[in-house]
Design an enzyme around this catalytic site. Sequence first.
Site, PDB file in Angstrom:
ATOM      1  N   LEU A 348       2.615  -4.523   5.097  1.00 50.45           N
ATOM      2  CA  LEU A 348       2.190  -5.370   6.219  1.00 50.45           C
ATOM      3  C   LEU A 348       0.910  -4.861   6.857  1.00 50.45           C
ATOM      4  O   LEU A 348       0.139  -5.639   7.414  1.00 50.45           O
ATOM      5  CB  LEU A 348       3.300  -5.429   7.276  1.00 50.45           C
ATOM      6  CG  LEU A 348       4.619  -6.080   6.848  1.00 50.45           C
ATOM      7  CD1 LEU A 348       5.649  -5.950   7.957  1.00 50.45           C
ATOM      8  CD2 LEU A 348       4.405  -7.543   6.484  1.00 50.45           C
ATOM      9  N   GLY A 349       0.700  -3.567   6.819  1.00 55.40           N
ATOM     10  CA  GLY A 349      -0.505  -3.013   7.413  1.00 55.40           C
ATOM     11  C   GLY A 349      -0.389  -1.518   7.613  1.00 55.40           C
ATOM     12  O   GLY A 349       0.646  -0.906   7.348  1.00 55.40           O
ATOM     13  N   GLY A 351      -0.780   1.527  10.405  1.00 57.10           N
ATOM     14  CA  GLY A 351      -0.836   1.842  11.823  1.00 57.10           C
ATOM     15  C   GLY A 351      -1.450   3.202  12.058  1.00 57.10           C
ATOM     16  O   GLY A 351      -1.945   3.858  11.131  1.00 57.10           O
ATOM     17  N   GLY A 354       1.176   5.674  10.337  1.00 60.67           N
ATOM     18  CA  GLY A 354       1.806   5.391   9.059  1.00 60.67           C
ATOM     19  C   GLY A 354       1.619   3.949   8.645  1.00 60.67           C
ATOM     20  O   GLY A 354       0.974   3.158   9.329  1.00 60.67           O
ATOM     21  N   SER A 355       2.204   3.608   7.509  1.00 62.18           N
ATOM     22  CA  SER A 355       2.131   2.250   6.975  1.00 62.18           C
ATOM     23  C   SER A 355       3.416   1.500   7.302  1.00 62.18           C
ATOM     24  O   SER A 355       4.486   2.095   7.431  1.00 62.18           O
ATOM     25  CB  SER A 355       1.931   2.300   5.461  1.00 62.18           C
ATOM     26  OG  SER A 355       0.758   3.017   5.139  1.00 62.18           O
ATOM     27  N   LYS A 369       8.516   1.339   9.170  1.00 62.48           N
ATOM     28  CA  LYS A 369       7.346   2.201   9.338  1.00 62.48           C
ATOM     29  C   LYS A 369       7.563   3.472   8.532  1.00 62.48           C
ATOM     30  O   LYS A 369       8.565   4.174   8.695  1.00 62.48           O
ATOM     31  CB  LYS A 369       7.126   2.545  10.807  1.00 62.48           C
ATOM     32  CG  LYS A 369       5.881   3.423  11.035  1.00 62.48           C
ATOM     33  CD  LYS A 369       5.760   3.886  12.465  1.00 62.48           C
ATOM     34  CE  LYS A 369       5.322   2.773  13.369  1.00 62.48           C
ATOM     35  NZ  LYS A 369       5.025   3.272  14.737  1.00 62.48           N
ATOM     36  N   ASP A 465      -0.579   3.153  24.688  1.00 58.22           N
ATOM     37  CA  ASP A 465      -1.334   2.581  23.559  1.00 58.22           C
ATOM     38  C   ASP A 465      -1.169   1.059  23.522  1.00 58.22           C
ATOM     39  O   ASP A 465      -0.941   0.476  22.466  1.00 58.22           O
ATOM     40  CB  ASP A 465      -0.870   3.202  22.244  1.00 58.22           C
ATOM     41  CG  ASP A 465      -1.916   3.063  21.135  1.00 58.22           C
ATOM     42  OD1 ASP A 465      -3.091   2.798  21.470  1.00 58.22           O
ATOM     43  OD2 ASP A 465      -1.572   3.211  19.959  1.00 58.22           O
TER      44      ASP A 465
END
Length: 652
Positions: A348-349, A351, A354-355, A369, A465
Amino acid sequence: MPIFILLTLLELQISSFASPTPLNCSDTTRLCTSFLALNPDPHHTLAEIQSMFDVLPTDVTVEDNSHGYLFIKKNCSCSSPSNKYLTNTTFTVRKEEGSVFKMVTEAYGGLALAPNWTRRARVGAVVSLHLACGCSSRLWNYLLSYVMNDGDTIESLASRFGVSMDSIETVNGIADPENVTVGAVYYIPLNSVPGVPYPIATETPPVPAPSPSIYTISVNEDHHSVHFPYGWVLGSMGVVMVLILVVLLICLLCKSSVCFTGSHSKDPNGKSSHKFHILGRTSFCSGSGRYLCCKSGTWKQTTGDTVNHQSNIPRAIVTDVFDVEKPIVFTYEEILSSTDGFSDSNLLGHGTYGSVYYAVLRDQDVAIKRMTAMKTKEFMAEMRVLCKVHHTNLVELIGYAASDDELFLVYEYAHKGSLKSHIHDPQNKGNTSLPWISRVQIALDAGRGLEYIHEHTKTHYVHRDIKTSNILLDSAFRAKISDFGLAKLVGKTSEGEASVTKIVGTFGYLAPEYLSDGLATTKSDVYAFGVVLFELISGKEAITRTEGKVLVNPERRSLVSIMLAALRNCPSSMSMASLKQCIDPNLMDLYPHDCAYKVAMLARQCVEEDPILRPDMKQVVISLSQIVLSSVEWEATLAGNSQVFSGLVQGR
């Protein structure tokens, strides 16, 4: 055949009992404290009640009379789009006994509305539930949801709860107090918290009945007498003392081994570390509700020959993070299989830490995650927050897993992805542009989630964040705040809230005082939220490049400085030419100008250089609620223009 018919009739009777009719509502911004009356199963423990309702021990009180009811405190809100007062929880199936609906009905006694009533019970399945609750008008402080039983009357309930019959009839719209429905939910208005604190200290496991051979009880018509076994008692005490000595000896021998919380081992370099072990595919946790409570004796020492997956997670993950609630533990094999071996098609992407991968885990869409074991600090930070904080506008943590080198967090899946992908060059990301009404609703949703962790949780948090990539959208484009890896508790000082720490976060969203002295407060989150508001109305990123053909090397400039410069030349919504130039062109001028101006001015207040001048999130939510209502009214005026109206709803 007659037995089958009897069971069918019984199921239908339970079904009618288990379908409460919640109160209607119109103000979707409303949030209140409510209570639910439960006639508990005698075998239910406090831990099971907590798990069933997702509450803390202090949220459970006991009726101080012979009725024996429990009162559970829950936040109640006006759910959209149903416009009903509801509160949420989850129920975990622990044994196979008929349909899910039957289990839920028996557990909640008619308070729950659950989907998929015909589904068969499957051990380990987690069912999302709505519970009937109510928010009172200003005449009373609370509403108590109560399922009418045989023998109950409006008069008896009024006497039992110390309220007038008229007030019960008014709240429930009862025309004939003699005509009430058994099994239906009625709402009791209250001015004080019902019941007395749950007697936690008295909750002990039942003592098994001794064998008749140990002592005898003789019964006659006049009296009962017991021949007390003195010899047996003295002998038992001796046995107990021997057992205690044996246990102490075992503990001394196992000092370097696993004792429920992990193992103590050494790496090749001689450094010791605590190992956290996840057992095989069969679950070692049990309980009801979203969270499962680990049983003692399930921590297991491993050797070099075992295949159990491990990770260097400190003991605090057991003693600190999970002091009340515990998420589901998944095996590494489940994670690997559900992501197709972490294939790129499931990615999905990426971060900050992590991924993130899409997966179907135990018949549920989830986002996983994937983090390296070096990110234990961020892993634990998310666990600390999301194990204890639950809100419709916060992404829900479902569980976790670990391998030798990696950590995994399992979240509910947000089908529409991040807000960032929908407002920054959406066409190139395969999305349609968000209409105005969706943008302000997303802002309100995210604001509510942030307000919740700032003000309404038992311990208050600073997210640190907040940004558009950490605001996720579900299938209905409702927003949820995610990524709590940097969240910190709000510390109290003599001057107010403060949390001094090293500077973390994303540039473009960092408040000036945070950049200068590392002072993280709720007001620094408000600053970041102001930047998000500017992004929603402009379509620009928090850090953007200056435009123009003259500049050979365009400079990077903060969106805050661009929007503040535009607002300096906009004294009102009637003269906002410079602001219009900054409005997202994808909106195609289909937005209420006065509302856009109000959002921009609210964002301006949020990014004030002096944190004292910034509003708190409660004030921000109130302002956004009013803007959403005005925007809805504006949209309704366009219903006659089909072309404009279809353009507004496109992409919702």
